[in-house]
Design an enzyme around this catalytic site. Structure first.
Site, mmCIF file in Angstrom:
data_model
loop_
_atom_site.group_PDB
_atom_site.id
_atom_site.type_symbol
_atom_site.label_atom_id
_atom_site.label_comp_id
_atom_site.label_asym_id
_atom_site.label_seq_id
_atom_site.Cartn_x
_atom_site.Cartn_y
_atom_site.Cartn_z
ATOM 1 N N LYS A 53 -4.892 -3.027 5.709
ATOM 2 C CA LYS A 53 -3.626 -3.153 6.436
ATOM 3 C C LYS A 53 -3.663 -2.318 7.719
ATOM 4 C CE LYS A 53 -0.867 -4.210 2.346
ATOM 5 N NZ LYS A 53 -0.108 -3.714 1.202
ATOM 6 N N GLN A 97 3.007 1.404 -0.784
ATOM 7 C CA GLN A 97 2.154 0.547 -1.605
ATOM 8 C C GLN A 97 2.541 0.638 -3.084
ATOM 9 O OE1 GLN A 97 -0.136 -1.599 -0.425
ATOM 10 N NE2 GLN A 97 -0.898 -2.224 -2.418
ATOM 11 N N ASP A 120 8.370 -5.157 3.867
ATOM 12 C CA ASP A 120 8.026 -5.865 2.628
ATOM 13 C C ASP A 120 9.158 -6.800 2.189
ATOM 14 O OD1 ASP A 120 5.531 -5.324 1.421
ATOM 15 O OD2 ASP A 120 6.157 -3.291 0.888
HETATM 16 N N1 GUN Z 1 1.147 -4.237 -3.911
HETATM 17 C C1 GUN Z 1 0.602 -5.488 -3.997
HETATM 18 N N2 GUN Z 1 1.114 -6.283 -3.045
HETATM 19 C C2 GUN Z 1 1.998 -5.541 -2.348
HETATM 20 C C3 GUN Z 1 2.836 -5.826 -1.223
HETATM 21 O O1 GUN Z 1 2.911 -6.946 -0.695
HETATM 22 N N3 GUN Z 1 3.595 -4.778 -0.796
HETATM 23 C C4 GUN Z 1 3.565 -3.540 -1.372
HETATM 24 N N4 GUN Z 1 4.345 -2.591 -0.873
HETATM 25 N N5 GUN Z 1 2.796 -3.257 -2.404
HETATM 26 C C5 GUN Z 1 2.023 -4.257 -2.881
#
Ligand code: GUN
Length: 297
Positions: A53, A97, A120
């Site tokens: 990311k 995350q 998100d």
């Molecule tokens: N863990 C797995 N996918 C995601 C996501 O799209 N966002 C976040 N914050 N955590 C994740």
């Protein structure tokens, strides 16, 4: 029939280029979009996601900050970090995350993120906005990426039967909400199936579009798919494989080889939905930056 392979890798590269162009234009007007990604602990899969990311954000010209905290970080401390990012004018998007370690109440953390910086779309306000059909609600990245995959391959969900297999807050539920919305990429007839659905095949066989996010390798077999259906595989399962140097390989929730013979289009794992999630995160960050600038005017 052999299905068209929908390459998320290629499509994500295209979207990342589009984002980069938007960032260049914003920078020319003095706005640098900023993204903060917060990771607790050292789970290798989460570390890999977070690294990707950050790298993708930097490549798109987005100001990217990675905050890594120890696995045993107390909840208060994490809430303090989130409060700091909420107040930071250089940061337009915040992603914590998931999953979080057990000492932390996930709902409390999501609630603490400023909804306008919630890239998100997991804050209850944004979940509610999406559920009530708000076309401007930030769309969770994985489902938003899937909508792009459908639209950009000429598989507009409008008027189609869509079956979502899985009801997680990250994928299944927001996926269903996006498909249902009266907006571009929506207008489908939506069914959500899950681990307690008896005779799953009877449900998935009705689908023009099947989206599977349940975390079970090879759950969806050829006889569960209507000929000509579009199949989107969100599964990321690590299965043992002695023929691989690492001793394991990544596989989806769909029995790819046999379903490819029935479907009209299918996403591979890896190289399908995964890269799209990151591309949509960048897109959501730029959207958040633009909205913040508009709110100041
Ligand atoms: N863990 C797995 N996918 C995601 C996501 O799209 N966002 C976040 N914050 N955590 C994740």
């Amino acid at each position: 029939m052999s299905a068209e392979v929908i390459s998320g890798k290629e499509m994500a590269a295209t979207i990342r280029e589009e984002v980069k162009e938007r960032v260049t234009d914003l920078k020319a007007s003095g706005l640098v979009p900023g993204l903060a990604v917060v990771l607790l602990g050292e789970d290798p899969a989460s570390q890999a996601y977070v690294r990707s990311k950050n790298k993708a954000a930097t490549e798109a010209g987005i100001h990217s900050r990675q905050i890594t905290l120890p696995e045993d970080t107390p909840e208060d401390e994490l809430l303090g970090v989130v409060a700091g990012l909420n107040a930071d004018p250089d940061i337009h998007g915040i992603l914590v995350q998931l999953p979080l370690p057990n000492q932390i109440d996930e709902a409390k953390v999501l609630l603490a993120i400023d909804p306008s910086k919630d890239v998100d779309g997991f804050h209850p306000i944004n979940v509610g906005r999406l559920a009530t059909g708000d076309p401007d609600a930030p769309a969770p990245c994985t489902p938003a990426g899937i909508i792009q995959m459908l639209l950009r391959t000429g598989n507009d969900p409008s008027g189609k039967n869509a079956v979502v297999v899985g009801r997680s807050n990250i994928v299944g539920r927001p996926m269903a909400a996006l498909l249902l919305r009266k907006a571009r990429g929506g207008n489908a007839t939506v069914t959500v199936a899950h681990s307690r659905t008896p005779d799953l095949g009877a449900v998935t066989r009705l689908a023009d579009i099947v989206i599977v996010a349940i975390g079970q390798p090879d759950l969806i077999r050829a006889d569960m798919v209507k000929p000509g259906a579009v199949v989107i595989d969100v599964g990321m399962n690590r299965v043992e494989d002695d023929t691989r140097e690492r001793g394991h390989r990544l596989t989806g929730d769909v029995a790819y080889d046999e379903v490819s013979e029935v479907a009209s289009a299918i996403t591979p794992v890896p190289g399908g939905v995964g890269p799209m999630t990151i591309a949509m995160l960048l897109s959501n960050t730029v959207d958040a930056a633009v909205r913040s600038a508009a709110a100041e005017e």
